[in-house]
Design an enzyme around this catalytic site. Structure first.
Site, short mmCIF file in Angstrom:
data_model
loop_
_atom_site.label_atom_id
_atom_site.label_comp_id
_atom_site.label_asym_id
_atom_site.label_seq_id
_atom_site.Cartn_x
_atom_site.Cartn_y
_atom_site.Cartn_z
N ASP A 111 0.30 -0.82 11.74
CA ASP A 111 0.05 -1.95 10.53
C ASP A 111 -0.11 -3.63 11.05
OD1 ASP A 111 -1.82 -1.95 8.56
OD2 ASP A 111 -0.09 -1.51 7.71
N SER A 167 1.10 -0.82 -0.03
CA SER A 167 -0.30 0.02 -0.23
C SER A 167 1.12 1.51 -0.05
CB SER A 167 -0.88 0.07 1.25
OG SER A 167 -0.16 0.08 2.16
#
Length: 420
Positions: free
Chosen positions: A130, A19
């Site tokens: 994350d 990402s």
């Protein structure tokens, strides 16, 4: 095609895309390295570049056997890159895609390694933010651990923090004070702790929640609150209670529940979680992977997503879509979602059937789209049968009114044929 990264490194081939950027196999003064080249839109953000440089010493100082070490940070023109140790292996997501779920012993051994990594990071004042299978690497050249698991290493420290830091102008008397709550959510919806969804600043406890979600996923083959629209996923994190998984020891389940607690203070610290998990390993030896199916998404199926005759079932991906109409997202992000923090009224309540209950193989979860469709079909069949019965009754009544005679009676039923 090779490309230069700063003056000391050369990137030769792409290993993967995430990402935040692209990971390359590279070469440096001390041999092979992994180079994470951040997206161009990030590299062009001068404020982010400044934060990137400020985080340099903290990221370079993380040294632990279960952390992918950052060797260097490169800021060169439009290039913004982290140079990291090269791990010969694969990521945990790839293994999950191949095996769907792991035996409890192997799952717990992997998560214990990651908990060790988080304990070291949290002690240094760094929150990962994350934690997910894509950011856990398995060292295929390392010694095998319990359940035949390979050593696990956590990577991508600091990337979420760099991207997520909101732009603020701090000046005057307010400078240096605690900043206001974040107004956007950046992360992977399935693993976001409730306090992030509610707009609170992320502390170490958010990593514990995410890691417990990873453990649940390794055991079950799906995440406890995932599936469907990201907005529904975020709502479940805040309002839903995790549903028990059948077939695992109660001690392990209670550990998962504690680390998935809505209140951050109720969760274990990383060092405590690692120690508790390793204590459970002996009782998990020999237990096979669980046999449960993923709950159906609560979202109704779209016509184009339904299986057509002669066509394979389409792959349903969880994309980055806004919780609130008009909020822009990055369409290139497959699992990483950027959206504004929902208001309390947007998190309240919930659509019918949003609780994710594991179901037996082949069955449909009550409240799911497929279950509701079956109920509709059953109601239609019942109404059709009632209509046929009504028509028949009206026909018999009309015949009686016309003839004035009784209809012939059916023969009496017997449990055995009559004697002749």
């Amino acid at each position: 095609m090779a490309r230069k990264i700063g003056s000391r490194y050369t990137a030769h081939q792409i290993l993967g895309r995430g990402s935040a950027g692209t990971v390359w196999l590279g070469e440096g003064p001390d041999g092979p390295v992994a180079v994470k080249l951040l997206r161009e839109d990030l590299a062009s953000d001068q404020e982010l570049v400044g934060r990137f440089v400020q985080e340099r010493s903290a990221l370079l100082g993380l040294d632990h056997p279960h952390i992918v070490s950052v060797r260097d940070l490169v800021v060169d023109g439009n290039d913004l890159a982290l140079v990291m140790d090269l791990v010969r292996g694969t990521d945990l997501r790839t293994r999950l895609d191949r095996e769907r779920r792991l035996a409890p012993e192997a799952a717990v051994a992997i998560v214990a390694d990651v908990a060790d990594a988080l304990a070291a990071a949290h002690a240094a004042g760094i929150v990962h933010r994350d934690v997910k299978p894509e950011n856990v690497l398995l060292d295929m050249q390392g010694p095998l651990g319990p359940g035949g698991s390979h050593p696990a290493l956590l990577t991508d420290f600091g990337v979420a923090k760099l991207i997520d830091s909101p732009k603020r102008a701090a000046s005057g008397p307010a400078a240096g004070r605690t900043s206001a709550p974040a107004t956007r959510i950046i992360g992977t919806p399935d693993y976001l702790a409730p306090e992030i969804v509610e707009g609170l600043p992320p502390r170490a406890a958010v990593d514990i929640y995410a890691l417990a979600t990873v453990l649940y996923e390794l055991l079950a083959g799906f995440t406890p609150f995932g599936g469907g629209h990201p907005g529904a996923v975020l709502r479940r994190h805040v309002t839903e209670t995790v549903v028990p998984l059948p077939g695992i020891p109660d001690e392990l389940w209670q550990l998962v529940v504690q680390c998935l607690a809505k209140a951050p203070a109720s969760r274990l610290r990383a060092s405590e979680l690692s120690a508790r998990l390793r204590d459970l390993l002996p009782m998990l030896a020999g237990i096979p992977p669980l046999d449960v199916d993923e709950p159906d998404d609560a979202e109704p199926e779209q016509p184009e997503a339904r299986e057509a005759p002669g066509r394979p079932e389409p792959v349903r991906r969880r994309g980055a879509v806004p919780l609130v109409p008009g909020t822009a997202t990055d369409s290139n992000r497959d699992t990483h979602t950027s959206m504004r923090v929902p208001a309390p009224d947007e998190l309240a309540g919930g659509a019918l059937g949003t609780a994710r209950v594991p179901r037996p193989t082949g069955g449909h979860r009550p409240g799911s789209a497929r279950h509701r469709a079956g109920a509709v079909r059953r109601r239609r069949l019942a109404l059709s049968a009632a209509a046929v019965g009504l028509v028949a009754a009206l026909g018999v009544g009309g015949w009686l009114a016309a003839s004035g005679d009784e209809p012939p009676r059916p023969p009496a039923k017997h449990s055995a044929p009559p004697k002749r």
